[in-house]
Write a protein that holds these residues in place. Structure first.
Motif, PDB file in Angstrom:
ATOM      1  N   HIS A  56      41.846  44.471  40.586  1.00  0.00           N
ATOM      2  CA  HIS A  56      42.336  45.849  40.490  1.00  0.00           C
ATOM      3  C   HIS A  56      42.153  46.387  39.074  1.00  0.00           C
ATOM      4  CE1 HIS A  56      44.278  47.117  44.276  1.00  0.00           C
ATOM      5  NE2 HIS A  56      44.417  45.827  44.508  1.00  0.00           N
ATOM      6  N   GLY A  57      42.482  45.566  38.087  1.00  0.00           N
ATOM      7  CA  GLY A  57      42.363  46.017  36.707  1.00  0.00           C
ATOM      8  C   GLY A  57      40.929  46.284  36.297  1.00  0.00           C
ATOM      9  N   VAL A  58      40.024  45.382  36.671  1.00  0.00           N
ATOM     10  CA  VAL A  58      38.612  45.537  36.294  1.00  0.00           C
ATOM     11  C   VAL A  58      38.002  46.764  36.965  1.00  0.00           C
ATOM     12  CG1 VAL A  58      36.318  44.506  36.481  1.00  0.00           C
ATOM     13  CG2 VAL A  58      38.274  43.086  35.814  1.00  0.00           C
ATOM     14  N   LEU A  59      38.195  46.879  38.276  1.00  0.00           N
ATOM     15  CA  LEU A  59      37.625  48.029  38.988  1.00  0.00           C
ATOM     16  C   LEU A  59      38.270  49.334  38.534  1.00  0.00           C
ATOM     17  CD1 LEU A  59      37.272  46.671  42.651  1.00  0.00           C
ATOM     18  CD2 LEU A  59      35.533  46.841  40.866  1.00  0.00           C
ATOM     19  N   GLY A  60      39.567  49.300  38.266  1.00  0.00           N
ATOM     20  CA  GLY A  60      40.238  50.495  37.770  1.00  0.00           C
ATOM     21  C   GLY A  60      39.707  50.916  36.415  1.00  0.00           C
ATOM     22  N   THR A  61      39.436  49.941  35.549  1.00  0.00           N
ATOM     23  CA  THR A  61      38.880  50.253  34.237  1.00  0.00           C
ATOM     24  C   THR A  61      37.497  50.888  34.366  1.00  0.00           C
ATOM     25  OG1 THR A  61      40.088  48.399  33.250  1.00  0.00           O
ATOM     26  CG2 THR A  61      38.223  49.279  32.007  1.00  0.00           C
TER      27      THR A  61
END
Length: 281
Positions: free
Chosen positions: A61-66
């Protein structure tokens, strides 16, 4: 004066950069439903915060959100992007850990998704600095919106209770006609029909039926209501003819038309309150 006032458009605050919000929601759907194997969910529910896949899931979630923030932000503030990524990872981890201790039912699922989407919306407002605009939109929630919410709430459980009370004089007759045992001396058993029906399915069907009908009334799509009633009649026709129980048939018709009449009344009252009656003099 009234005519002039009605022609004056109310200036509502507008949110911009919706492409970023759509991108963040897309990331949430991909990461939560398509990039999370069932084995990860199972381990999360069994081991909770000790489940290693839960950490992978939060990081995804964090990587794709970034990536979405960097690609879709109009003006890239790397500090804001970094803070948002951390919030995404930590919040998703915490929410999923809490959910792992809850019963795995529709209520937990809906609350879980609302929490995740609230975080996404908060990140969107933080990155785009539109807190004031969002608050301005909330201030314009008025009577028309509350009337619509009231109408939808009215066609759910309150309508079910009213329909049940209205049909109660005939409920005993219908139940009395259903055989519950093969021999008079046998202990009472659940009827075959009751065994073949889903728990609370009738209530849920009634909810969906009235919500759809109310929506069609408010959209002035009365032909769609006819299609809905016809579809229900087709599905019920086989059961009614198989039972060959005239009282049951009449009981079902009473319930259906009572539900339709109540929904029509609520929908037309709502439309009248909104000044959108389909029939105008």
């Amino acid at each position: 004066m009234i005519a002039e006032a009605s022609n004056v458009a109310i200036a509502l605050p507008e949110l911009v950069h919706f492409e970023l919000l759509i991108g963040l929601l897309l990331v949430h759907l991909l990461a939560d439903f398509y990039l999370q194997p069932y084995s990860w969910v199972k381990q999360r529910n069994e081991r909770h915060a000790l489940a290693l896949p839960l950490y992978f899931h939060a990081l995804i979630h964090g990587v794709l959100g970034t990536i979405a923030l960097v690609l879709l932000s109009a003006s890239i503030d790397m500090v804001a992007v970094g803070i948002s990524a951390v919030i995404l990872v930590v919040s998703h981890f915490i929410i999923d850990v809490i959910k792992s201790y809850c019963a795995q039912n529709i209520t937990a699922f809906v609350v879980d998704q609302i929490a995740h989407i609230a975080v996404v919306l908060g990140i969107f407002l933080y990155v785009t600095d539109q807190w004031r605009e969002a608050a301005g939109l909330l201030q314009h929630v008025g009577v028309p919106h509350l009337v619509v919410v009231l109408a939808y709430l009215a066609v759910l459980k309150p309508s079910s209770i009213v329909i049940k009370q209205l049909l109660s004089p005939w409920s005993g007759e219908v139940l009395a006609n259903k055989p519950t045992s093969s021999h008079p001396n046998d202990p009472p058993t659940i009827s075959t029909e009751a065994q073949q029906t889903l728990s609370l399915a009738g209530q849920r069907i009634g909810y969906l039926e009235r919500v759809l009908m109310l929506t069609f009334v408010l959209l002035n799509q009365f032909s769609a209501i006819g299609f809905l009633i016809a579809a229900k009649s087709i599905f019920r026709f086989g059961d009614l003819t198989k039972n060959q129980d005239r009282k049951l048939t009449e009981y079902v018709l009473l319930g259906t038309f009572t539900s339709v009449a109540m929904t029509f009344a609520i929908g037309l009252a709502c439309a009248a309150a909104l000044g959108q009656l389909p029939i105008k003099s």
